[in-house]
Design a protein around this motif. Structure first.
Motif, PDB file in Angstrom:
ATOM      1  N   TYR A  35       0.799  -1.008   0.005  1.00 17.75           N
ATOM      2  CA  TYR A  35      -0.103   0.033   0.121  1.00 17.75           C
ATOM      3  C   TYR A  35       0.827   1.275  -0.072  1.00 17.75           C
ATOM      4  N   CYS A  36       1.988   1.191   0.772  1.00 18.63           N
ATOM      5  CA  CYS A  36       2.860   2.398   0.908  1.00 18.63           C
ATOM      6  C   CYS A  36       3.682   2.866  -0.558  1.00 18.63           C
ATOM      7  N   GLN A  37       3.776   1.641  -1.202  1.00 19.60           N
ATOM      8  CA  GLN A  37       4.438   1.573  -2.360  1.00 19.60           C
ATOM      9  C   GLN A  37       3.510   2.388  -3.634  1.00 19.60           C
ATOM     10  N   SER A  38       2.260   1.953  -3.531  1.00 22.55           N
ATOM     11  CA  SER A  38       1.311   2.208  -4.499  1.00 22.55           C
ATOM     12  C   SER A  38       0.493   3.532  -4.110  1.00 22.55           C
ATOM     13  N   ALA A  39       0.607   4.020  -3.035  1.00 23.03           N
ATOM     14  CA  ALA A  39      -0.130   5.454  -2.517  1.00 23.03           C
ATOM     15  C   ALA A  39       0.323   6.571  -3.183  1.00 23.03           C
ATOM     16  N   ASP A  40      -0.285   7.413  -3.718  1.00 19.19           N
ATOM     17  CA  ASP A  40       0.249   8.640  -4.326  1.00 19.19           C
ATOM     18  C   ASP A  40       0.155   9.757  -3.037  1.00 19.19           C
ATOM     19  N   ASP A  41       0.600  10.859  -3.614  1.00 17.74           N
ATOM     20  CA  ASP A  41       0.535  12.047  -2.734  1.00 17.74           C
ATOM     21  C   ASP A  41      -0.636  12.610  -2.405  1.00 17.74           C
ATOM     22  N   ALA A  42      -1.731  12.412  -3.160  1.00 14.32           N
ATOM     23  CA  ALA A  42      -3.140  12.954  -2.746  1.00 14.32           C
ATOM     24  C   ALA A  42      -3.858  11.910  -1.876  1.00 14.32           C
ATOM     25  N   THR A  43      -3.505  10.557  -1.842  1.00 13.27           N
ATOM     26  CA  THR A  43      -4.070   9.436  -1.269  1.00 13.27           C
ATOM     27  C   THR A  43      -3.498   9.680   0.332  1.00 13.27           C
ATOM     28  N   ILE A  44      -2.247   9.944   0.244  1.00  9.81           N
ATOM     29  CA  ILE A  44      -1.514  10.134   1.700  1.00  9.81           C
ATOM     30  C   ILE A  44      -2.163  11.309   2.409  1.00  9.81           C
ATOM     31  N   GLN A  45      -2.124  12.466   1.496  1.00 12.03           N
ATOM     32  CA  GLN A  45      -2.772  13.563   2.111  1.00 12.03           C
ATOM     33  C   GLN A  45      -4.292  13.576   2.611  1.00 12.03           C
ATOM     34  N   GLN A  46      -4.891  12.443   1.990  1.00  9.34           N
ATOM     35  CA  GLN A  46      -6.302  12.433   2.467  1.00  9.34           C
ATOM     36  C   GLN A  46      -6.419  11.837   3.666  1.00  9.34           C
ATOM     37  N   TRP A  47      -5.496  10.687   3.893  1.00 11.49           N
ATOM     38  CA  TRP A  47      -5.301   9.992   5.119  1.00 11.49           C
ATOM     39  C   TRP A  47      -4.769  11.054   6.293  1.00 11.49           C
ATOM     40  N   GLU A  48      -3.897  11.864   5.999  1.00  8.52           N
ATOM     41  CA  GLU A  48      -3.430  12.588   6.963  1.00  8.52           C
ATOM     42  C   GLU A  48      -4.409  13.736   7.525  1.00  8.52           C
ATOM     43  N   ASP A  49      -5.523  14.261   6.556  1.00  8.69           N
ATOM     44  CA  ASP A  49      -6.349  15.268   6.962  1.00  8.69           C
ATOM     45  C   ASP A  49      -7.374  14.440   7.635  1.00  8.69           C
ATOM     46  N   MET A  50      -7.631  13.227   7.551  1.00  9.56           N
ATOM     47  CA  MET A  50      -8.822  12.618   8.368  1.00  9.56           C
ATOM     48  C   MET A  50      -8.647  12.573   9.871  1.00  9.56           C
ATOM     49  N   ASP A  51      -9.623  13.164  10.543  1.00  6.00           N
ATOM     50  CA  ASP A  51      -9.375  12.807  11.974  1.00  6.00           C
ATOM     51  C   ASP A  51      -9.224  11.573  12.651  1.00  6.00           C
ATOM     52  N   ASP A  52      -9.132  11.354  13.814  1.00  5.06           N
ATOM     53  CA  ASP A  52      -8.727   9.890  14.346  1.00  5.06           C
ATOM     54  C   ASP A  52      -9.942   9.113  14.657  1.00  5.06           C
ATOM     55  N   PHE A  53     -11.081   9.827  14.839  1.00  5.00           N
ATOM     56  CA  PHE A  53     -12.309   8.778  14.971  1.00  5.00           C
ATOM     57  C   PHE A  53     -12.577   8.149  13.616  1.00  5.00           C
ATOM     58  N   ASN A  54     -12.457   9.036  12.489  1.00  7.96           N
ATOM     59  CA  ASN A  54     -12.792   8.498  11.057  1.00  7.96           C
ATOM     60  C   ASN A  54     -11.677   7.390  10.655  1.00  7.96           C
ATOM     61  N   LEU A  55     -10.626   7.962  11.003  1.00  8.80           N
ATOM     62  CA  LEU A  55      -9.423   6.962  10.710  1.00  8.80           C
ATOM     63  C   LEU A  55      -9.283   5.673  11.087  1.00  8.80           C
ATOM     64  N   GLU A  56      -9.686   5.569  12.479  1.00 11.45           N
ATOM     65  CA  GLU A  56      -9.947   4.481  13.428  1.00 11.45           C
ATOM     66  C   GLU A  56     -10.814   3.636  12.859  1.00 11.45           C
ATOM     67  N   TYR A  57     -12.069   4.311  12.566  1.00 10.98           N
ATOM     68  CA  TYR A  57     -13.119   3.514  11.878  1.00 10.98           C
ATOM     69  C   TYR A  57     -12.706   2.812  10.694  1.00 10.98           C
ATOM     70  N   GLN A  58     -12.164   3.673   9.699  1.00 10.46           N
ATOM     71  CA  GLN A  58     -11.716   3.002   8.471  1.00 10.46           C
ATOM     72  C   GLN A  58     -10.995   1.969   8.481  1.00 10.46           C
ATOM     73  N   LEU A  59      -9.903   1.796   9.376  1.00 15.84           N
ATOM     74  CA  LEU A  59      -9.054   0.768   9.402  1.00 15.84           C
ATOM     75  C   LEU A  59      -9.630  -0.195  10.305  1.00 15.84           C
ATOM     76  N   MET A  60     -10.745  -0.172  11.149  1.00 20.94           N
ATOM     77  CA  MET A  60     -11.644  -1.153  11.615  1.00 20.94           C
ATOM     78  C   MET A  60     -12.408  -1.887  10.750  1.00 20.94           C
ATOM     79  N   GLN A  61     -12.876  -1.140   9.848  1.00 16.03           N
ATOM     80  CA  GLN A  61     -13.777  -1.510   8.718  1.00 16.03           C
ATOM     81  C   GLN A  61     -13.042  -2.487   7.776  1.00 16.03           C
ATOM     82  N   SER A  62     -11.873  -2.023   7.561  1.00 13.79           N
ATOM     83  CA  SER A  62     -10.928  -2.803   6.359  1.00 13.79           C
ATOM     84  C   SER A  62     -10.339  -3.986   7.186  1.00 13.79           C
ATOM     85  N   GLY A  63     -10.527  -4.218   8.519  1.00 12.48           N
ATOM     86  CA  GLY A  63      -9.936  -5.431   9.404  1.00 12.48           C
ATOM     87  C   GLY A  63      -8.424  -5.357   9.468  1.00 12.48           C
ATOM     88  N   LEU A  64      -7.837  -4.074   9.086  1.00 10.17           N
ATOM     89  CA  LEU A  64      -6.204  -4.058   9.075  1.00 10.17           C
ATOM     90  C   LEU A  64      -5.920  -3.904  10.665  1.00 10.17           C
TER      91      LEU A  64
END
Length: 251
Positions: A35-64
């Motif tokens: 994922y780190c290899q394929s992620a572009d700058d826009a995707t990384i910026q989108q993850w960084e702009d996300m708040d902790d609650f939504n980020l935790e929720y996305q990771l939990m939904q994906s099972g990572l």
């Protein structure tokens, strides 16, 4: 007895080590690298702009099995590693090191400019806490970097010392400035006094000049007073003539 003690010690340490499923840890680690290899700058910026609650929720939904901070720091570390080592090429087998509260996974990776070591740290709940990319430098590069840091550090120290020396050298002017500041008030008072004296002198000179120049007026006044008194003008002398504040004559 000594052998028995050592055996019990070894059993105790192995019992306290963190238990994990190697296949699941390998799968999640491989996924993170891809994922780190394929992620572009826009995707990384989108993850960084996300708040902790939504980020935790996305990771939990994906099972990572990643914490929010661990995932975002892994993305940042990968981007820093790309800048330092070049584009990613491949990596080798994983090595696992466990303790009672964490699991460390390491692997040797090849990048375009230099090789590096990838280190993944999982916490007691087997969730990723951090990932680092450590570039491998040759002895010459290490010495060059150390020499540059030494020169930079010593240069900074010398610049600061020179600056401090200049400041200390200016201290000798402080007493003179202080004395000049103290004498400033005295000098102003003396100048004001001199101006007052000069004005008084000029005023007195002007009055004397007025008496000297107004001889005709003095003669007329002297004659009037002599006629009023019934005497001659030899018995008195007019020394000064001053205008009265009021124009009214007093009897």
């Amino acid at each position: 007895m000594l052998v028995a003690v050592l055996c019990f010690t070894g059993c105790s340490n192995s019992g306290n080590e963190l238990k994990y499923d190697k296949s699941s840890i390998k799968e999640s680690t491989e996924f993170l690298i891809n994922y780190c290899q394929s992620a572009d700058d826009a995707t990384i910026q989108q993850w960084e702009d996300m708040d902790d609650f939504n980020l935790e929720y996305q990771l939990m939904q994906s099972g990572l099995p990643y914490t929010a901070d661990g995932f975002t720091s892994a993305l940042e570390s990968w981007q820093s590693g790309i800048k330092e080592c070049g584009a990613y090429v491949s990596h080798g087998d994983f090595k696992y090191e466990t303790s009672k509260d964490e699991l460390k996974v390491t692997t040797a990776a090849k990048f375009k400019d230099r090789d590096a070591t990838l280190t993944f740290v999982y916490n007691q709940k087997l969730k990723l806490e951090s990932m680092t990319v450590d570039g491998k430098y040759s002895m010459g590069e290490v010495l060059e970097k150390a020499g540059l840091n030494t020169v930079l550090g010593m240069g900074t120290v010398f610049v600061v010392l020179i600056f401090i020396s200049l400041i200390i050298s200016l201290f000798r002017f402080i007493p003179a400035l202080e004395e000049a500041w103290k004498n400033r008030g005295k000098k102003s008072a003396k100048e004001a006094e001199a101006v007052v004296v000069e004005e008084a002198t000029q005023s007195a000179s002007a009055e004397a000049e007025d008496v000297t120049d107004d001889t005709e007026l003095v003669a007329v006044i002297a004659a009037a007073i002599a006629e009023y008194e019934g005497t001659g003008t030899d018995g008195f002398v007019v020394r000064s003539i001053r205008r009265r504040p009021s124009n009214k004559w007093n009897a």
